[in-house]
Scaffold this motif. Structure first.
Motif, short mmCIF file in Angstrom:
data_model
loop_
_atom_site.label_atom_id
_atom_site.label_comp_id
_atom_site.label_asym_id
_atom_site.label_seq_id
_atom_site.Cartn_x
_atom_site.Cartn_y
_atom_site.Cartn_z
N ALA A 118 0.83 -1.20 0.00
CA ALA A 118 0.00 0.00 0.00
C ALA A 118 0.87 1.26 0.00
O ALA A 118 0.57 2.23 -0.69
N LEU A 119 1.94 1.24 0.77
CA LEU A 119 2.84 2.40 0.82
C LEU A 119 3.56 2.58 -0.51
O LEU A 119 3.70 3.71 -1.00
N VAL A 120 4.00 1.50 -1.13
CA VAL A 120 4.65 1.57 -2.43
C VAL A 120 3.69 2.12 -3.48
O VAL A 120 4.05 2.97 -4.29
N ALA A 121 2.45 1.68 -3.44
CA ALA A 121 1.45 2.18 -4.40
C ALA A 121 1.22 3.67 -4.22
O ALA A 121 1.13 4.41 -5.21
N GLN A 122 1.16 4.13 -2.98
CA GLN A 122 0.99 5.56 -2.73
C GLN A 122 2.21 6.36 -3.18
O GLN A 122 2.09 7.45 -3.74
N ALA A 123 3.39 5.82 -2.95
CA ALA A 123 4.61 6.52 -3.35
C ALA A 123 4.71 6.60 -4.88
O ALA A 123 5.11 7.64 -5.43
N LEU A 124 4.34 5.53 -5.57
CA LEU A 124 4.36 5.56 -7.03
C LEU A 124 3.35 6.56 -7.58
O LEU A 124 3.64 7.30 -8.52
N ALA A 162 2.24 9.20 -6.01
CA ALA A 162 2.72 10.53 -5.68
C ALA A 162 3.86 10.95 -6.60
O ALA A 162 3.97 12.12 -6.98
N ALA A 163 4.69 10.01 -7.00
CA ALA A 163 5.79 10.32 -7.91
C ALA A 163 5.27 10.61 -9.31
O ALA A 163 5.87 11.37 -10.06
N THR A 164 4.13 10.03 -9.66
CA THR A 164 3.56 10.24 -10.98
C THR A 164 2.87 11.59 -11.08
O THR A 164 2.95 12.27 -12.10
N PHE A 165 2.19 12.00 -10.02
CA PHE A 165 1.43 13.25 -10.02
C PHE A 165 1.83 14.12 -8.82
O PHE A 165 1.03 14.34 -7.91
N PRO A 166 3.06 14.65 -8.78
CA PRO A 166 3.49 15.43 -7.61
C PRO A 166 2.71 16.72 -7.43
O PRO A 166 2.56 17.19 -6.31
N ASP A 167 2.17 17.28 -8.50
CA ASP A 167 1.40 18.53 -8.37
C ASP A 167 0.10 18.29 -7.59
O ASP A 167 -0.35 19.15 -6.84
#
Length: 85
Positions: free
Chosen positions: A65-71, A73-78
């Motif tokens: 779940a944390l990896v999915a959220q980090a990915l 967030a990295a895709t859409f940082p804005d």
């Protein structure tokens, strides 16, 4: 129960998409290099299997779940910045 399944499905989907896009970019780069594509500069030799494993091994320690959220967030940082405010 449904949230857990949804999270697992999301993390699996994101992982699959990440692998697919990385593979297609790599294949395109190899094709351009083999045909002598203009504008492609070689940065160095590809990593060996052991070096690649060492590079990505720490991500296995985190929950999916944390990896999915980090990915995401990295895709859409804005969107992360706008959600924080």
């Amino acid at each position: 129960m449904i949230r857990t399944i949804a999270r697992q499905l999301l993390s699996t989907t994101l992982s699959f998409l990440l692998v697919c896009t990385a593979t297609s970019f790599e294949a395109g780069a190899q094709q351009a290099a083999s045909t002598g594509g203009i504008g492609y500069s070689v940065q160095g030799e590809p990593l060996s299997a052991a070096e690649l494993q060492q590079l990505v091994a720490p991500i296995a320690l985190y929950p999916d779940a944390l990896v999915a959220q980090a990915l995401a967030a990295a895709t859409f940082p804005d969107q992360v910045a706008s959600a924080a405010s």
